[in-house]
Design an enzyme around this catalytic site. Structure first.
Site, PDB file in Angstrom:
ATOM      1  N   HIS A   1      -9.343  -1.270  -7.994  1.00  0.00           N
ATOM      2  CA  HIS A   1      -8.906  -0.142  -7.200  1.00  0.00           C
ATOM      3  C   HIS A   1      -7.890   0.654  -7.634  1.00  0.00           C
ATOM      4  CE1 HIS A   1      -8.704   2.336  -3.444  1.00  0.00           C
ATOM      5  NE2 HIS A   1      -7.485   1.972  -3.611  1.00  0.00           N
TER       6      HIS A   1
ATOM      7  N   ASP B   1       0.785  -1.178  -0.156  1.00  0.00           N
ATOM      8  CA  ASP B   1      -0.062   0.154   0.001  1.00  0.00           C
ATOM      9  C   ASP B   1       1.012   1.141   0.109  1.00  0.00           C
ATOM     10  OD1 ASP B   1      -1.727   2.064   0.366  1.00  0.00           O
ATOM     11  OD2 ASP B   1      -2.998   0.639   1.919  1.00  0.00           O
TER      12      ASP B   1
END
Length: 410
Positions: free
Chosen positions: A318, A222
């Site tokens: 995403h 991330d």
């Protein structure tokens, strides 16, 4: 003796201290580690400077432990009291970040971090939209603090959202971070009361064989697409430039922080096969590489299709929807902490992400991207936004200044 001097004394002892340790209880440790214990002192001795063009804790590398705290000014407290609080907080932050004790008005340090170094401690301060009315500074409230729009994944708890003042604390040692938290809370005294507090964590520096992008609690790498400080437009995207309206000149060199408590529905997520998880994200779980090929840092090829003619990075992935290419170049510097607050009454983990993003303009940064995600992100069914805050974070304090002085003494 200060924490900083104590660390220096230990360093001066050098080999003597290590020999004593090796002859005593440290032998078992040394026998099970590839690196000598001395290497660990680098984590504790790293110091981040308090004074500077920007506040610390924005471009500082991710820290292992974090505390986020919002305060509301007490009834009757106004501009004068807020200025005095910011002076106290700035003075305490400067000492704590240097590894020095602080009394917090009690006449003695708590001793929580007495034998530790600075441990990359940072303390960052911001102002919420309500702060300006309560201090008589409404004319100086920047338009970037206009309320965030509602989003479909919002299940926001008003008691854990927003606030007059916001403090972000980060460190690579949990005791150093908690010591700073206690000092900040004590310095608030009768001027401000805690509205909400959230505690988070990241991987400890040195836990991996080489530096790498952090993983979140879904196991995904991330932060790959974050703007980099050496990008030509980094400052333009993250920091408020000079030359704006004179009423907002105090924000020059500052930034806007959007803070969201995002619960991850981990039980549902972990039921998905890894291949399905990767299609939801648009990146490989093992190394963060885009499904279009390459390594983690390879640019996504959003038009690349597989042998079946289908896009390798799905339309609702995403990574595709949040990419600058799909948002008119909009970008923000994401600098989150993970959190875990135990097991909820329904038996599911209360865990997820304390999402913090930094940008020069939240409407062009967070809001632009979140609106796009709100319209069909494959990850949304596995997330629940439970709290939210938006804060204007002043530029760094020069030597002899306190944070926010240019606003509070304008």
């Amino acid at each position: 003796m200060s924490r900083r001097r104590l660390l220096g004394t230990a360093g001066a002892a050098g080999a003597t201290g290590l020999v004593i340790g090796a002859a005593g209880g440290a032998t078992g440790y040394a026998a099970t580690r590839d690196e000598a214990p001395a290497a660990l002192t680098a984590v504790g001795s790293t110091e981040v400077m308090f004074h500077g063009k920007h506040q610390p804790g924005i471009t500082t590398p991710l820290q292992a432990r974090g505390h986020l705290v919002a305060f509301d000014l007490a009834p009757g407290a106004g501009r004068k009291e807020a200025a005095a609080l910011m002076r106290r907080w700035s003075s305490a932050a400067q000492r704590l970040m240097a590894g020095e004790p602080t009394t917090g008005g009690t006449g003695h340090d708590t001793g929580i971090a007495l034998d530790a170094g600075p441990s990359s401690l940072t303390i960052t301060f911001g102002f919420g939209a309500t702060f300006f009315a309560r201090t008589g500074l409404t004319d100086h409230r920047p338009p970037g603090l206009d309320a965030l729009p509602p989003f479909s994944a919002d299940h926001l708890d008003a008691d854990r959202s927003n606030g007059d003042l916001w403090v972000q604390i980060g460190a690579d040692d949990a005791l150093v971070a908690f010591h700073a938290l206690r000092a900040v809370q004590k310095e608030a005294a009768s001027t401000a009361t805690v509205r909400w507090q959230m505690d988070g964590f990241n991987r400890t520096p040195g836990a991996t064989a080489k530096p790498m992008t952090a993983r979140n609690l879904m196991g995904q790498i991330d932060g790959t697409g974050n703007p980099k400080p050496d990008d030509s437009d980094f400052d333009q995207r993250v920091f408020v430039p000079a030359g704006g309206d004179g009423a907002y000149e105090w924000l020059t060199g500052g930034s806007y922080a959007v803070v969201r408590r995002i619960r991850m529905l981990l039980d549902d997520w972990e039921k998905l096969p890894v291949e399905h998880q990767e299609r939801v994200i648009g990146r490989r779980k093992s190394d963060g590489a885009p499904l279009s090929g390459g390594t983690e840092t390879t640019a996504m090829d959003l038009d690349k299709a597989g042998p079946d003619g289908k896009l390798l990075i799905p339309d609702n992935a995403h990574a595709r929807i949040s990419s600058p290419e799909r948002n008119s170049g909009a970008a923000m510097l994401r600098r989150p902490f993970s959190y875990h607050d135990g097991i909820s009454s329904d038996g599911t983990p209360d865990a997820g992400l304390l999402f913090i993003c930094w940008q020069a303009d939240p409407l062009r940064g967070f809001v632009t991207v979140q609106r796009k995600l709100d319209r069909g992100d494959a990850l949304s069914p596995f997330l629940r936004h439970e709290a939210s805050g938006l804060f204007a974070v002043p530029g760094g304090a020069a030597a002899g200044e306190y944070v926010g002085q240019r606003l509070l003494e304008s």
